[in-house]
Design an enzyme around this catalytic site. Sequence first.
Site, PDB file in Angstrom:
ATOM      1  N   ASP A  89      -1.845  10.644  -2.282  1.00  0.00           N
ATOM      2  CA  ASP A  89      -3.169   9.473  -2.643  1.00  0.00           C
ATOM      3  C   ASP A  89      -2.713   9.704  -4.070  1.00  0.00           C
ATOM      4  O   ASP A  89      -2.697   9.643  -5.532  1.00  0.00           O
ATOM      5  CB  ASP A  89      -3.952   8.870  -2.546  1.00  0.00           C
ATOM      6  CG  ASP A  89      -3.642   7.868  -1.673  1.00  0.00           C
ATOM      7  OD1 ASP A  89      -3.678   8.445  -0.673  1.00  0.00           O
ATOM      8  OD2 ASP A  89      -3.029   6.712  -1.912  1.00  0.00           O
ATOM      9  N   ARG A 124       0.622  -0.979  -0.088  1.00  0.00           N
ATOM     10  CA  ARG A 124      -0.053  -0.242  -0.127  1.00  0.00           C
ATOM     11  C   ARG A 124       0.554   1.260   0.166  1.00  0.00           C
ATOM     12  O   ARG A 124       1.982   0.978  -0.097  1.00  0.00           O
ATOM     13  CB  ARG A 124      -1.249   0.129   1.134  1.00  0.00           C
ATOM     14  CG  ARG A 124      -1.282  -0.475   2.530  1.00  0.00           C
ATOM     15  CD  ARG A 124       0.381  -0.030   3.230  1.00  0.00           C
ATOM     16  NE  ARG A 124       0.050   1.488   2.930  1.00  0.00           N
ATOM     17  CZ  ARG A 124       1.015   2.024   3.856  1.00  0.00           C
ATOM     18  NH1 ARG A 124       2.032   1.654   3.660  1.00  0.00           N
ATOM     19  NH2 ARG A 124       1.127   3.476   3.828  1.00  0.00           N
TER      20      ARG A 124
END
Lengths: 367, 367
Positions: free
Chosen positions: B259, B71
């Site tokens: 992100d 991640r």
Amino acid sequence: MIFGLCPAVTGQGFLICGVWIILEAMTARAVEWLEGKLRVLDQSKLPREQVYADLGDYRDVVLAIKDMRVRGAPAIGITAAYGVALGASAIETSDRDVFMVRLREIMHSFSESRPTAVNLFRSLERMKRAADGADVGEMKKALIDEAAAIHEEEMAATRRISESGAGLIQDGFCVLTHCNAGPLATAGYGTALGIIKAAHEQDKHIRVLATETRPLLQGARLTAWELKQCDIPVTLITDSMAGHFMQQQKIDCVIVGADRIAANGDVANKIGTYTLAVVSRENNIPFYVAAPNSTIDVSLNSGSRVPIEERSPDEVTSFRGVRITPEGITAANPAFDVTPHRYVTAIITESGVMREPYTESLKTPAA
Amino acid sequence: MIFGLCPAVTGQGFLICGVWIILEAMTARAVEWLEGKLRVLDQSKLPREQVYADLGDYRDVVLAIKDMRVRGAPAIGITAAYGVALGASAIETSDRDVFMVRLREIMHSFSESRPTAVNLFRSLERMKRAADGADVGEMKKALIDEAAAIHEEEMAATRRISESGAGLIQDGFCVLTHCNAGPLATAGYGTALGIIKAAHEQDKHIRVLATETRPLLQGARLTAWELKQCDIPVTLITDSMAGHFMQQQKIDCVIVGADRIAANGDVANKIGTYTLAVVSRENNIPFYVAAPNSTIDVSLNSGSRVPIEERSPDEVTSFRGVRITPEGITAANPAFDVTPHRYVTAIITESGVMREPYTESLKTPAA
């Protein structure tokens, strides 16, 4: 603390190590006085188990408060009052002076159990004043009566708070609440949750977003459980999600309880409350605080002097005994924060819906 | 997904079910290309176990991203690139058209793994353009080379980000960070943590407050672990405590990763980031975002159109398989939120420290 033998109340259950484990959902009483014993529901084990314990020694009551088996500002105040009455009943003397010395020791133990919720200290003050009578026997009875009176007054207060506050909740509202301010926390109808319940009983369609409330998960464990029992739709979120839903205009108002309110309306409440208040104001969402007058501390001009309890770092670094962070990492664990009054849209007490300037509106004599 | 046989790297360990469990603290590589295999560190098991898995099937790489074993936006982009190269290598055809059809299927699988981090989609675009050559063999090699190039560029970017950003950190600062934006998240030096590490290497005395980052605890598990390895003092807090420490003026600046960053500087990042940014501004605390250019999505005018991943409610209602809320309670689980650019003091990319107006400063061509 040894949790003593506890008879079943209602519901399916089984006896294990002298403690009744109740498995079935049922109406739970946070605290109940049974002649000579205090029955408390162990909130640290909810919702998986409903474990009641009958405490006969006041020191076990002190520990139950300290370990947060009983928690919530009003419930702590009520439990401490009963605990003092319990301790007083066991003092074996007929000498008033000896009795008073021992009683003060008992009160001192309670005063050191938890520092932030002022309801505890208010209860102790009332119990101290109530220790009067022709002899020790009368004094013991007066203390039991006073504890019961505190309990009754607090129960009545939560009813009035709920009725007053329900008017602020419109049909279709999505209400966000933090931590737990329901029957368990108040040994009554609830404050923040009481308002939600009262609005629901008025046939308003209410949905609740409940923050899980780390580290001890009172929202995930207790608020979700209490709302489910009332058939009020609830969605659990992590604490950090609240701001996102506010930004998305998914929340119509926020209602929380309080542990201590200063004369100017500054509110000490569960850690995370300040953050919710700031983000509420940023998104023009009303931020309400619901609490009985016993939570108002007029001796403090502002919230900056409220003692903030620092609890064990283990509550943050571990989860049910399993460490979640590497060994050697320390954690901070302030259990409360202070929300300045300028973020608080209204404070709902049994006297009504109070608004700025709080120095004026909160002047109603405290119970 | 079956995590395959993994040889020990360094450190003490043992083999269990074909997977090496490494017990000793060691420098960990999030992703490593080994001819014909992709070695990934299972971040979901950290810090208790360092489990590496050598993945030979691209579908296992897709699952590793989906399940968040890998991640962090940059690490996802790198892993997807290698995963595409891995899948392409296994295509058994010498027909370019057949190869391209199969390659597109592979890319499609990756494009559906996670929606928010734009680095993934940028990697896939680059891999698509790189699928060129005289024959299928050359195309396969070109894809491996492109994945390695993406990895190298991203590693270099995190170094430059860290050097640029370290100038913002003064000696004695207490820095708050959220989630994890270190070597694990970037398969490089780190972005937010890279800046903290670079400042530390400049002999500045830095202390870090790390939010635990519910629901998946990347802060408690990964950030704490990475900072400990660098001997940078870190204190863990729950997400809801950050505002309290800001209010107390205990935090000098906040640094987080990202992100996806829109052209106007709006930042999509781990849920909770928006709240931290609002409370930072309320307390006049600089709020910095550190991310490589590959995180900037110039196709979006604002953050309102960033797709926000909704993950399983089980991540919120359970902890390590143990349910924390009553049965029948649902949870929301948005994994990200969007912080409007007006709350962002600066965005640090490999091109330098960018400030408002971001529509101008972020125009540097993306990698």
